[in-house]
Design an enzyme around this catalytic site. Structure first.
Site, PDB file in Angstrom:
ATOM      1  N   ILE A 197      87.377  16.470  28.447  1.00 16.66           N
ATOM      2  CA  ILE A 197      88.737  16.993  28.053  1.00 16.66           C
ATOM      3  C   ILE A 197      88.630  18.658  28.341  1.00 16.66           C
ATOM      4  CG2 ILE A 197      89.852  17.538  25.808  1.00 16.66           C
ATOM      5  CD1 ILE A 197      88.753  14.937  24.599  1.00 16.66           C
ATOM      6  N   PRO A 198      89.654  18.809  29.440  1.00 15.16           N
ATOM      7  CA  PRO A 198      89.549  20.058  30.060  1.00 15.16           C
ATOM      8  C   PRO A 198      89.903  21.329  29.290  1.00 15.16           C
ATOM      9  CG  PRO A 198      91.469  18.995  31.030  1.00 15.16           C
ATOM     10  CD  PRO A 198      90.673  17.799  30.005  1.00 15.16           C
ATOM     11  N   CYS A 199      89.220  21.610  28.103  1.00 12.57           N
ATOM     12  CA  CYS A 199      89.481  22.808  27.603  1.00 12.57           C
ATOM     13  C   CYS A 199      89.407  24.129  28.138  1.00 12.57           C
ATOM     14  CB  CYS A 199      88.749  22.935  26.372  1.00 12.57           C
ATOM     15  SG  CYS A 199      86.794  22.814  26.374  1.00 12.57           S
ATOM     16  N   HIS A 200      88.451  24.039  29.541  1.00 10.25           N
ATOM     17  CA  HIS A 200      88.400  25.198  30.508  1.00 10.25           C
ATOM     18  C   HIS A 200      89.852  25.298  31.249  1.00 10.25           C
ATOM     19  CE1 HIS A 200      87.478  21.596  32.820  1.00 10.25           C
ATOM     20  NE2 HIS A 200      87.849  22.367  33.696  1.00 10.25           N
TER      21      HIS A 200
END
Ligand code: ZN
Length: 354
Positions: free
Chosen positions: A315-318
């Protein structure tokens, strides 16, 4: 492993006892389990037995203990009696969770301890003790299920320290699991450093860099919410994410398919759903996400939900950055965020030309 690009340079500095590298790196020695400063007077380890870390905390989290000779946790010229006393106390009983009462028993003032540690090492004594404790627990995950299986088979003899260290962080000791659901945890080495993956037989619940701030609390929250115990081991979602991560880091994968299990509030779930819509190679701002979930003023809550994501990379919170283009924060460290974004940009550019 941390700092892998610099391994040769650091190893040279280590052999030369080059004092210019003091504070730049610490070296963990796999054969002895200790970590040292570059100028340690002890006999130097072989190259293949060294792991390099940028901070003492990272070395502690990788389960190394401070060397008695070069005392990597003390200022080269001066270490107060109090600091020495506390470091020794932790080494005598590294699995312990420290309270103010313990300080009183050692006739140490808790606030003085906090201040002195912070000044010397950039972390408080409690953070130090925690890093050491988590390091030990994670080591059991790293060494894998054989250890814990052996413990179960042996009817769980106490006194190894193993059970305490592990169960304080991961939940009920195996002998007491009873009707609890079981989640399994594996240690995954990636090119950005070790990660921990927690999953049941159906889905992945957690994927984090081992040094992530607050990892211990995250695992605690996870096992409370799922009423589970977490033990070292592997399940098919873990095997799947391991192979997908390999492909991702090699630039061969753009979409993760490992089944996920998230347990956020309705708002958090909405935010995470939006995060998964940010295409590889692109970024969005907190404000963009707030608008997407139809709460345009809630960018602070969005930032919080972003930080509460327990499935790093997948889950690409970056991919969420500040509106002004600054990278913003990242639980796994901003340099990792930077790396991930530039890696994904390159991958996406490749996609276009293919
Ligand atoms: Zn040393």
């Amino acid at each position: 492993m941390i700092l892998s690009d610099r391994k040769n340079e650091y190893y040279r500095a280590l052999i030369d006892k080059n004092s210019e590298y003091e504070g730049i790196f610490y070296v963990g020695v796999k054969t002895t389990g200790v970590f040292c400063r570059p100028t340690c007077p002890a006999r130097k380890p072989k190259f293949e037995n060294c792991e390099f870390y940028g901070t003492a905390k990272e070395a502690l989290l990788a389960s190394f203990r401070p060397c008695q000779r070069c005392r990597p946790l003390s200022h080269p010229n001066h270490v107060s009696e109090l600091v020495r006393k506390l470091v020794d106390a932790v080494e005598e009983n590294p699995e312990r969770r420290w309270t103010d009462e313990d300080f009183r028993q050692l006739s140490v003032d808790a606030s003085t301890a906090r201040r002195q540690f912070k000044k010397r090492f950039g972390m408080t004594f409690v953070e130090y003790a925690r890093a050491r404790r988590v390091g030990i627990a994670l080591k059991h995950i790293r060494t894998g299920s054989s250890v814990i299986e052996a413990q179960i088979t042996a009817g769980y003899e106490s006194g190894s320290g193993f059970r305490d260290a592990f169960s304080r962080i991961m939940g009920a000791a195996p002998a007491h699991i009873g009707n609890h659901r079981i989640l399994k945890a594996s240690w995954l080495d990636t090119r950005l450093g070790p990660m921990i993956a927690v999953a049941d037989e159906k889905a992945l619940f957690l994927l984090e860099f081992v040094e992530r701030r607050g990892l211990e609390r995250e695992v605690e929250r996870l096992r409370r919410r799922t009423a589970s115990a977490v033990i070292p081991g592997c399940t098919s979602p873990i095997r799947s994410i391991e192979s997908e991560l390999n492909d991702y880091f090699e630039g061969r994968l753009t979409e993760f398919k490992t089944p996920l299990m998230t347990m956020g509030s309705p708002f958090q779930e909405k935010v995470w759903e939006q995060l998964r819509k940010i295409p590889l190679g692109r970024t969005a701002s907190y404000a963009d996400i707030a608008t997407a979930v139809e709460k345009p003023n809630a960018y602070r809550a969005v930032a919080q939900a972003n930080g509460a994501n327990q499935l790093a990379i997948v889950i690409p919170c970056h991919r969420v950055i500040n509106s002004n283009g600054d990278l913003g924060g990242y639980g796994g460290g901003v340099s990792r965020k930077e790396w991930l974004l530039s890696h994904e940009k390159k991958r996406a550019a490749l996609e276009k030309t293919e």
